[in-house]
Every structure is written in C-alpha cells, then in structure tokens.
Design a protein around this motif. Structure first.
Motif, PDB file in Angstrom:
ATOM      1  N   HIS A  28      44.817  37.489  31.433  1.00 22.15           N
ATOM      2  CA  HIS A  28      43.965  37.607  32.627  1.00 22.15           C
ATOM      3  C   HIS A  28      44.751  37.109  33.829  1.00 22.15           C
ATOM      4  CE1 HIS A  28      40.157  38.571  30.662  1.00 22.15           C
ATOM      5  NE2 HIS A  28      40.584  37.798  29.676  1.00 22.15           N
ATOM      6  N   HIS A  29      44.651  37.828  34.953  1.00 23.25           N
ATOM      7  CA  HIS A  29      45.387  37.400  36.151  1.00 23.25           C
ATOM      8  C   HIS A  29      44.499  36.728  37.163  1.00 23.25           C
ATOM      9  CE1 HIS A  29      49.172  38.886  34.864  1.00 23.25           C
ATOM     10  NE2 HIS A  29      48.610  40.024  34.512  1.00 23.25           N
ATOM     11  N   GLU A  30      43.220  37.078  37.114  1.00 25.90           N
ATOM     12  CA  GLU A  30      42.293  36.452  38.034  1.00 25.90           C
ATOM     13  C   GLU A  30      41.017  36.124  37.273  1.00 25.90           C
ATOM     14  OE1 GLU A  30      42.422  38.263  42.016  1.00 25.90           O
ATOM     15  OE2 GLU A  30      40.284  37.750  42.057  1.00 25.90           O
ATOM     16  N   VAL A  31      40.498  34.935  37.501  1.00 20.15           N
ATOM     17  CA  VAL A  31      39.340  34.467  36.740  1.00 20.15           C
ATOM     18  C   VAL A  31      38.256  34.027  37.705  1.00 20.15           C
ATOM     19  CG1 VAL A  31      38.572  32.719  35.091  1.00 20.15           C
ATOM     20  CG2 VAL A  31      40.875  33.681  34.897  1.00 20.15           C
ATOM     21  N   ASN A  32      37.048  34.524  37.486  1.00 18.60           N
ATOM     22  CA  ASN A  32      35.925  34.012  38.278  1.00 18.60           C
ATOM     23  C   ASN A  32      35.021  33.163  37.392  1.00 18.60           C
ATOM     24  OD1 ASN A  32      34.471  35.844  36.753  1.00 18.60           O
ATOM     25  ND2 ASN A  32      34.334  37.353  38.407  1.00 18.60           N
ATOM     26  N   ASN A  33      34.007  32.564  37.987  1.00 15.26           N
ATOM     27  CA  ASN A  33      33.130  31.654  37.230  1.00 15.26           C
ATOM     28  C   ASN A  33      32.481  32.360  36.050  1.00 15.26           C
ATOM     29  OD1 ASN A  33      31.601  29.099  36.889  1.00 15.26           O
ATOM     30  ND2 ASN A  33      29.867  30.403  37.390  1.00 15.26           N
ATOM     31  N   GLU A  34      32.007  33.569  36.300  1.00 13.13           N
ATOM     32  CA  GLU A  34      31.296  34.323  35.264  1.00 13.13           C
ATOM     33  C   GLU A  34      32.163  34.518  34.016  1.00 13.13           C
ATOM     34  OE1 GLU A  34      30.219  38.188  36.597  1.00 13.13           O
ATOM     35  OE2 GLU A  34      28.736  38.422  34.975  1.00 13.13           O
ATOM     36  N   LEU A  35      33.432  34.831  34.240  1.00 15.13           N
ATOM     37  CA  LEU A  35      34.348  35.024  33.104  1.00 15.13           C
ATOM     38  C   LEU A  35      34.712  33.669  32.485  1.00 15.13           C
ATOM     39  CD1 LEU A  35      36.203  36.988  31.456  1.00 15.13           C
ATOM     40  CD2 LEU A  35      38.015  36.426  33.101  1.00 15.13           C
ATOM     41  N   PHE A  36      34.994  32.706  33.338  1.00 15.86           N
ATOM     42  CA  PHE A  36      35.470  31.407  32.856  1.00 15.86           C
ATOM     43  C   PHE A  36      34.476  30.745  31.895  1.00 15.86           C
ATOM     44  CE2 PHE A  36      36.477  26.807  33.428  1.00 15.86           C
ATOM     45  CZ  PHE A  36      37.751  26.858  32.875  1.00 15.86           C
ATOM     46  N   ILE A  37      33.191  30.783  32.259  1.00 18.70           N
ATOM     47  CA  ILE A  37      32.197  30.077  31.424  1.00 18.70           C
ATOM     48  C   ILE A  37      32.070  30.715  30.042  1.00 18.70           C
ATOM     49  CG2 ILE A  37      30.933  29.049  33.361  1.00 18.70           C
ATOM     50  CD1 ILE A  37      28.792  31.184  33.067  1.00 18.70           C
ATOM     51  N   LYS A  38      32.510  31.949  29.911  1.00 20.57           N
ATOM     52  CA  LYS A  38      32.481  32.605  28.590  1.00 20.57           C
ATOM     53  C   LYS A  38      33.568  32.058  27.666  1.00 20.57           C
ATOM     54  CE  LYS A  38      30.407  36.959  29.967  1.00 20.57           C
ATOM     55  NZ  LYS A  38      30.810  38.025  30.906  1.00 20.57           N
ATOM     56  N   TYR A  39      34.536  31.363  28.243  1.00 19.32           N
ATOM     57  CA  TYR A  39      35.642  30.812  27.448  1.00 19.32           C
ATOM     58  C   TYR A  39      35.447  29.331  27.138  1.00 19.32           C
ATOM     59  CZ  TYR A  39      38.184  35.143  27.684  1.00 19.32           C
ATOM     60  OH  TYR A  39      38.556  36.452  27.517  1.00 19.32           O
TER      61      TYR A  39
END
Ligand code: IPE
Ligand code: IPE
Ligand code: MG
Length: 232
Positions: free
Chosen positions: A154-165
């Motif tokens: 991943h090159h860019e991460v937003n909150n929505e994606l981050f919380i899934k990890y």
C-alpha cells in the motif's frame, strides 16, 4: 437509579490494575491478588450482561508485563488457562463471544490452544463480546498494522483502511476507558482507538471492583458530554 438506555456505553474497556497492591496490603503474594482479580472479571461480565453493554475489553497482559518475575508471569498464565477452560461452556450459555487482541504466539502452546478453542466455540455468540488484551501493546499493534500494509504494497493509507489492519478491526472504539487502582496513565492500551474515549480512574484496586463501582462508571459516563470536536 434508572439508566437512560441510550446513554449506556456500547464499549467499556478496563485497565484492570492494582492486583499486586491489593495482595500486598493483606500480606499475600502478588499472584493471590491476580487470583482474586479473576472473580472481579466474572462479576464485571455479569454486570455488562445485566446493564446491556455490548463490548467489554479487558487489559490482562501487556507487551511490557514480560518484565515481571517468571513466577508471576507463569501464575497469570495458569489463571487465564483455568479461567478460560472452566468457563468455556458458560460463555456459550450466556452468549458471550470471546475475542483477543495482541499476539498470542509467545504464550505456551497449550494456553494458545485453550484460547483458540474458546474463540471458535463462542464465534456465534452475540450478547456480549469479551475481548481479552493478551500480550497487547498499542504501539506494537500499530507497528504490526503498518508492516502488514507495507508487505501488501500500500502506498497511501487512510483511517478507514488502517483500522482494518488493527487487532480491533471488528470492534467499535471504546466509549469509556476505566483504570482501577488510582493510577492515571494509559500504559500502552488502545492508543489509536482512544481518540475520543472518555476516561475514569476509580481508586479501588481491581479485586475490589464490584457492582457499586460499576454503577459509578455508568453514572460517570452519563454525565459526560461528548462533542467530538463539534459544538452543541
Ligand atoms: C494488574 O495488577 C494486573 C496485571 C498487570 C496483570 P498489577 O499486577 O499491575 O498490580 P499492581 O499495579 O502491582 O498493584
Ligand atoms: C497495565 O498495568 C497492564 C495491565 C493491566 C495488564 P501495569 O501495572 O502493567 O502498568 P504500569 O506498569 O503501572 O504502567
Ligand atoms: Mg499495575
């Protein structure tokens, strides 16, 4: 006292602190405090079911707790082992879903099997989700998430994606974080998730946490005005 049903926290997270001091005050070894602390865990689950809290997260062992004596650590493992294996069927009966945050692999193999078994057997339970933070640290969780994202390019991460990890991917953020024993610090608990959590620091040591103290948590929460940066 009647509780406005809307104002019951959805997710209560507790830093169960003060077992050692509780024992010391009575001239017992620290592990006796942990043992009596288990009864407070059992009571707190009952209160959550009674008052309609849907998510309870308990900080049971931190990534820093490995600094303690081996005897204490082994004692804590033995208590968790017994507690989970003895209560597995009760969890199913009460519809309590067991969940973990933190990394379980450094724990003894048989303990990991007991933990995984309880998670599997309670998968469909839906009255209360009980999350045990075991070998959990907020910084460790965030760094593991980042490293997973890097591995997946991943090159860019937003909150929505981050919380899934994060380990908490299936949990809402805690509405209120309680730390018993009078200490007023976070000790690496739920760092990312606590952005808008309320905090409450009762003086009581964890083994003495009872329904009166639990109701105080609810009353405290009901008095708070959560604004999330806005204006009311
Ligand atoms: C909390 O009680 C339980 C764990 C960290 C496992 P403590 O063991 O930290 O008790 P005190 O803070 O020394 O009294
Ligand atoms: C936090 O308590 C961890 C748990 C309750 C499991 P500690 O007793 O380990 O925290 P510090 O050392 O007082 O910050
Ligand atoms: Mg402590």
């Amino acid at each position: 006292m009647t509780f406005k049903p809307k104002k019951i926290p959805n997710h209560l997270a507790i830093i169960m602190d003060g077992n050692g001091r509780w024992a010391k005050k009575r001239g017992f070894p620290r592990n006796y405090g942990h043992k009596v602390g288990i009864f407070a865990v059992e009571r707190t689950i009952e209160y959550c079911l009674k008052y309609g809290i849907k998510f309870l997260t308990l900080f049971a062992f931190s990534t820093e707790n490995w600094k303690r004596d081996k005897e204490e650590i082994d004692g804590i493992f033995q208590l968790v082992r017994n507690y989970i294996s003895e209560n597995r069927d009760k969890f199913v009966g009460d519809s309590v879903k067991i969940n973990y945050i933190g990394t379980l692999n450094p724990f003894p193999e048989d303990l990991v099997s007991i933990l995984e078994d309880a998670r599997r057997k309670t998968e469909k339970c839906d009255k209360l989700t009980l999350t045990l933070a075991l070998n959990y640290g907020g910084r460790d969780e965030i760094l593991r998430a980042i490293n997973k994202l890097i591995k997946e390019s991943h090159h860019e991460v937003n909150n929505e994606l981050f919380i899934k990890y994060l380990d908490t991917k299936n949990l809402p953020d805690p509405d209120i974080i309680v730390r018993t024993s009078g200490e007023q610090r976070v000790s690496n608990f739920l760092l990312y998730q606590m952005a808008y959590s309320e905090f409450y620091f009762p003086k009581v040591y964890w083994p003495d946490f009872n329904e009166r103290e639990f109701i105080k948590v609810l009353k405290t929460y009901q008095k708070r005005d959560r604004r999330y940066g806005g204006v009311k």
